[in-house]
Design an enzyme around this catalytic site. Structure first.
Site, PDB file in Angstrom:
ATOM      1  N   SER A 171      10.921   6.158 -13.366  1.00 53.51           N
ATOM      2  CA  SER A 171      10.957   5.213 -13.149  1.00 53.51           C
ATOM      3  C   SER A 171      11.775   4.439 -14.095  1.00 53.51           C
ATOM      4  O   SER A 171      13.379   3.778 -13.730  1.00 53.51           O
ATOM      5  CB  SER A 171       8.663   4.720 -14.409  1.00 53.51           C
ATOM      6  OG  SER A 171       8.442   4.135 -13.813  1.00 53.51           O
ATOM      7  N   ASP A 178       3.114   6.700  -4.252  1.00 57.51           N
ATOM      8  CA  ASP A 178       3.821   5.860  -5.596  1.00 57.51           C
ATOM      9  C   ASP A 178       2.819   4.295  -5.503  1.00 57.51           C
ATOM     10  O   ASP A 178       3.512   3.709  -4.522  1.00 57.51           O
ATOM     11  CB  ASP A 178       5.062   6.165  -5.371  1.00 57.51           C
ATOM     12  CG  ASP A 178       5.314   5.807  -7.112  1.00 57.51           C
ATOM     13  OD1 ASP A 178       4.401   5.375  -7.941  1.00 57.51           O
ATOM     14  OD2 ASP A 178       6.863   5.979  -7.347  1.00 57.51           O
ATOM     15  N   HIS A 202       3.155   8.414  -9.534  1.00 59.82           N
ATOM     16  CA  HIS A 202       4.394   7.919  -9.627  1.00 59.82           C
ATOM     17  C   HIS A 202       4.824   8.595 -10.961  1.00 59.82           C
ATOM     18  O   HIS A 202       5.918   8.535 -11.899  1.00 59.82           O
ATOM     19  CB  HIS A 202       4.037   6.746 -10.653  1.00 59.82           C
ATOM     20  CG  HIS A 202       4.920   5.702 -11.036  1.00 59.82           C
ATOM     21  ND1 HIS A 202       6.322   5.189 -10.406  1.00 59.82           N
ATOM     22  CD2 HIS A 202       5.442   5.002 -12.532  1.00 59.82           C
ATOM     23  CE1 HIS A 202       7.041   4.814 -11.136  1.00 59.82           C
ATOM     24  NE2 HIS A 202       6.007   4.687 -12.047  1.00 59.82           N
TER      25      HIS A 202
END
Length: 266
Positions: free
Chosen positions: A96, A218, A246
């Site tokens: 991320s 996601d 995610h």
């Protein structure tokens, strides 16, 4: 100085091997998110783990909204860690926001890294003309309002959507717990820094080989984003993985571990 960096970012070094893999966690998470990958790679690699300031067991007193008003400060922290441990040519796996943090670090000190592996990363979360980021500003404003109204309620609602594993509620609960461990004021400030950031112009400047691992479904990163990064990063390559949500390193650990192993072998 040595202890300050190690304590500030709760740095842990594990495993043996001539090659180092640094695992960098995403927002709302901490280094424990990588436990499955650590177990797989520690026998043959040196493993570097840390918590971003404001998360996990980092030194919360090191956090200030002014210092951490952009991703550049997190990149500085990462470079401090590499300098302190004399790490060069490491493989960095960034989940991320740590994708862009490692990109910014690699622009300053490319010799620190031999390869970057982005897991569900994004250079910009907001939609723009000709660019699909996944969010309109109104979506993000609603998210910030929910975080400020009742942070803990927001965390317990957001976690299952982000994890996307209805069949494993314990994983959503785990993510809700690491989110809830962050001070609400810090979480809100960091979320804004991340979601309002735009590092698209930095992608073409990256000269380190980079693999983008992209899961499906996601909430934060639509598939178009992975393709966009692969197109813009000179040595970028997209690898779609058979995982949802995610946080696939937690929800589909074997898939992610296998993908990382493929990247390293290549």
């Amino acid at each position: 100085m040595a202890t300050s960096i190690m304590q500030r970012n709760n740095v842990q070094m594990l495993g043996d091997g001539s090659q180092t893999i640094i695992f960098a966690h995403g927002f709302g998470s901490d280094q424990t998110a990588w436990r499955h990958q650590v177990a797989a790679f520690a026998p043959n690699f040196r493993i570097g783990l840390f918590d971003h300031v404001g998360g996990g067991k980092s030194d919360f007193s090191a956090y200030s909204p002014r210092r951490y008003s952009s991703l550049y400060s997190y990149a500085e922290d990462l470079l401090d860690l590499c300098a302190e441990l004399k790490l060069t040519k490491s493989i960095l796996v960034g989940h991320s926001v740590s994708g862009m943090v490692s990109l910014l670090a690699a622009l300053v000190e490319p010799d620190c890294f031999s390869q970057l592996i982005f897991l569900d990363a994004s250079p910009r979360y907001l939609n723009d003309d000709g660019y699909v980021g996944g969010f309109e500003q109104s979506d993000l404003d609603t998210l910030y309002a929910a975080m400020s109204t009742n942070y803990y309620a927001w965390a317990s609602g957001f976690a299952p959507i982000a994890m996307a594993t209805q069949d494993k509620p314990e994983l959503a609960a785990e993510f809700a717990n690491t989110l809830a461990a962050i001070r609400p004021d810090i979480a809100q400030a960091v979320a804004k820094v991340i979601f309002q950031s735009d590092h698209r112009d930095d992608l073409p400047r990256l000269n380190v080989p980079t693999v983008i691992l992209q899961a499906s479904d996601d909430i934060a990163v639509p598939p178009e984003v992975g393709q966009y990064m692969a197109d813009k990063i000179p040595q970028g390559k997209l690898m779609n993985i058979a995982a949802r949500g995610h946080l696939p390193h937690i929800s589909a650990p074997d898939v992610v571990t296998s993908a990382i192993a493929q990247c390293i072998a290549a």
